[in-house]
Design a protein around this motif. Structure first.
Motif, mmCIF file in Angstrom:
data_model
loop_
_atom_site.group_PDB
_atom_site.id
_atom_site.type_symbol
_atom_site.label_atom_id
_atom_site.label_comp_id
_atom_site.label_asym_id
_atom_site.label_seq_id
_atom_site.Cartn_x
_atom_site.Cartn_y
_atom_site.Cartn_z
ATOM 1 N N THR A 94 0.844 -1.196 0.000
ATOM 2 C CA THR A 94 0.000 0.000 0.000
ATOM 3 C C THR A 94 0.878 1.245 0.000
ATOM 4 O O THR A 94 2.005 1.229 0.503
ATOM 5 N N GLN A 95 0.333 2.297 -0.559
ATOM 6 C CA GLN A 95 0.962 3.612 -0.538
ATOM 7 C C GLN A 95 -0.181 4.607 -0.372
ATOM 8 O O GLN A 95 -1.151 4.567 -1.128
ATOM 9 N N ALA A 96 -0.091 5.487 0.627
ATOM 10 C CA ALA A 96 -1.197 6.397 0.911
ATOM 11 C C ALA A 96 -0.671 7.723 1.446
ATOM 12 O O ALA A 96 0.495 7.846 1.819
ATOM 13 N N GLY A 97 -1.572 8.692 1.515
ATOM 14 C CA GLY A 97 -1.265 9.986 2.093
ATOM 15 C C GLY A 97 -1.261 11.083 1.054
ATOM 16 O O GLY A 97 -1.456 10.852 -0.125
ATOM 17 N N TRP A 98 -1.031 12.297 1.511
ATOM 18 C CA TRP A 98 -0.813 13.402 0.581
ATOM 19 C C TRP A 98 0.256 14.318 1.150
ATOM 20 O O TRP A 98 1.280 14.503 0.535
ATOM 21 N N LYS A 100 1.719 13.744 4.365
ATOM 22 C CA LYS A 100 2.548 12.691 4.957
ATOM 23 C C LYS A 100 2.222 11.408 4.195
ATOM 24 O O LYS A 100 1.093 10.932 4.232
ATOM 25 N N GLN A 101 3.211 10.857 3.512
ATOM 26 C CA GLN A 101 2.981 9.667 2.708
ATOM 27 C C GLN A 101 3.564 8.443 3.404
ATOM 28 O O GLN A 101 4.613 8.519 4.039
ATOM 29 N N GLU A 102 2.848 7.320 3.267
ATOM 30 C CA GLU A 102 3.251 6.077 3.925
ATOM 31 C C GLU A 102 3.230 4.937 2.906
ATOM 32 O O GLU A 102 2.262 4.769 2.180
ATOM 33 N N TRP A 103 4.319 4.180 2.866
ATOM 34 C CA TRP A 103 4.404 2.968 2.055
ATOM 35 C C TRP A 103 4.459 1.806 3.030
ATOM 36 O O TRP A 103 5.227 1.820 3.981
ATOM 37 N N ARG A 104 3.638 0.788 2.785
ATOM 38 C CA ARG A 104 3.607 -0.387 3.672
ATOM 39 C C ARG A 104 3.645 -1.657 2.845
ATOM 40 O O ARG A 104 3.179 -1.686 1.703
ATOM 41 N N ILE A 105 4.180 -2.703 3.437
ATOM 42 C CA ILE A 105 4.189 -4.021 2.829
ATOM 43 C C ILE A 105 3.903 -5.028 3.936
ATOM 44 O O ILE A 105 4.425 -4.901 5.042
ATOM 45 N N ALA A 106 3.041 -5.987 3.634
ATOM 46 C CA ALA A 106 2.718 -7.027 4.611
ATOM 47 C C ALA A 106 2.754 -8.379 3.913
ATOM 48 O O ALA A 106 2.010 -8.599 2.953
ATOM 49 N N PRO A 107 3.627 -9.268 4.362
ATOM 50 C CA PRO A 107 3.634 -10.611 3.781
ATOM 51 C C PRO A 107 2.285 -11.294 4.017
ATOM 52 O O PRO A 107 1.667 -11.125 5.075
ATOM 53 N N ILE A 108 1.836 -12.052 3.046
ATOM 54 C CA ILE A 108 0.552 -12.767 3.153
ATOM 55 C C ILE A 108 0.529 -13.635 4.405
ATOM 56 O O ILE A 108 -0.499 -13.726 5.085
ATOM 57 N N SER A 109 1.651 -14.240 4.739
ATOM 58 C CA SER A 109 1.697 -15.137 5.899
ATOM 59 C C SER A 109 1.461 -14.414 7.219
ATOM 60 O O SER A 109 1.188 -15.046 8.236
ATOM 61 N N ARG A 110 1.541 -13.070 7.228
ATOM 62 C CA ARG A 110 1.336 -12.290 8.459
ATOM 63 C C ARG A 110 -0.092 -11.756 8.600
ATOM 64 O O ARG A 110 -0.427 -11.149 9.608
ATOM 65 N N ILE A 111 -0.925 -11.955 7.593
ATOM 66 C CA ILE A 111 -2.294 -11.425 7.643
ATOM 67 C C ILE A 111 -3.129 -12.215 8.645
ATOM 68 O O ILE A 111 -3.148 -13.439 8.628
ATOM 69 N N GLN A 112 -3.837 -11.473 9.503
ATOM 70 C CA GLN A 112 -4.709 -12.092 10.502
ATOM 71 C C GLN A 112 -6.181 -11.928 10.140
ATOM 72 O O GLN A 112 -6.949 -12.864 10.268
ATOM 73 N N THR A 113 -6.576 -10.716 9.724
ATOM 74 C CA THR A 113 -7.975 -10.490 9.342
ATOM 75 C C THR A 113 -8.036 -9.549 8.139
ATOM 76 O O THR A 113 -7.125 -8.771 7.895
#
Length: 170
Positions: A94-98, A100-113
């Motif tokens: 994901t990449q969001a903001g205007w 303050k911008q934030e880039w995130r990455i989450a491995p599929i194996s770490r997803i809980q909900t």
């Protein structure tokens, strides 16, 4: 910056491939306009109904009108250019903001909900927000401004992929 999971898969933080729905520009504009209407409306009512309104109030009302116009023109377009998302078999990006911008990455194996949310304005524009909760201390990933049907498909896809992924997401 890279993230490693238990299978030593190396994921690189990179710009996600997909933009949010173009309808998100309208939703962000309307949401911001509601706030400005309240701020400007209160000041305008006081100026219009007061026998001797303080001069500083007229100045702040003018400043708010100029700031509101600039905000409503610039912010939605800027956010649309920045907000991106991507789901692969290995991770959610994901990449969001205007401002303050934030880039995130989450491995599929770490997803809980995986959660889908639609407020009144999002419903009006046919949009939804997808929240992917992980075992990260940084908190969940949010993908705002998705077309509702695409958000439902994405939630189903993430649920299937997460169930097929080994591990307990911790």
């Amino acid at each position: 910056m890279t993230v490693e999971n238990t299978s030593t898969l190396r994921l690189r933080l990179r710009p996600p491939a997909h933009r949010v729905s173009r309808k998100a520009v309208g939703q962000w504009t309307v949401s911001a306009a509601i706030g400005w209407i309240v701020v400007i409306g209160v000041q305008a009512v006081v100026v219009a109904t007061s026998d001797d309104p303080p001069s500083w109030l007229s100045v702040t009302l003018t400043i708010c009108c100029v700031l509101a116009a600039a905000h409503l023109i610039v912010m939605p377009q800027w956010r649309y250019r920045v907000h991106r998302w991507e789901v692969t078999g290995e991770a959610v990006y994901t990449q969001a903001g205007w401002l303050k911008q934030e880039w995130r990455i989450a491995p599929i194996s770490r997803i809980q909900t995986v959660d889908l949310e639609r407020g009144p304005i999002e419903q009006l524009f046919g949009l939804a927000k997808l929240t992917v909760t992980t075992a990260s201390a940084a908190g969940p990933l949010h993908i705002s401004g998705l077309d509702h049907e695409r958000a439902v498909e994405l939630a189903d896809e993430l649920t299937r992929t997460t169930q097929a992924s080994p591990g307990d997401a911790t």
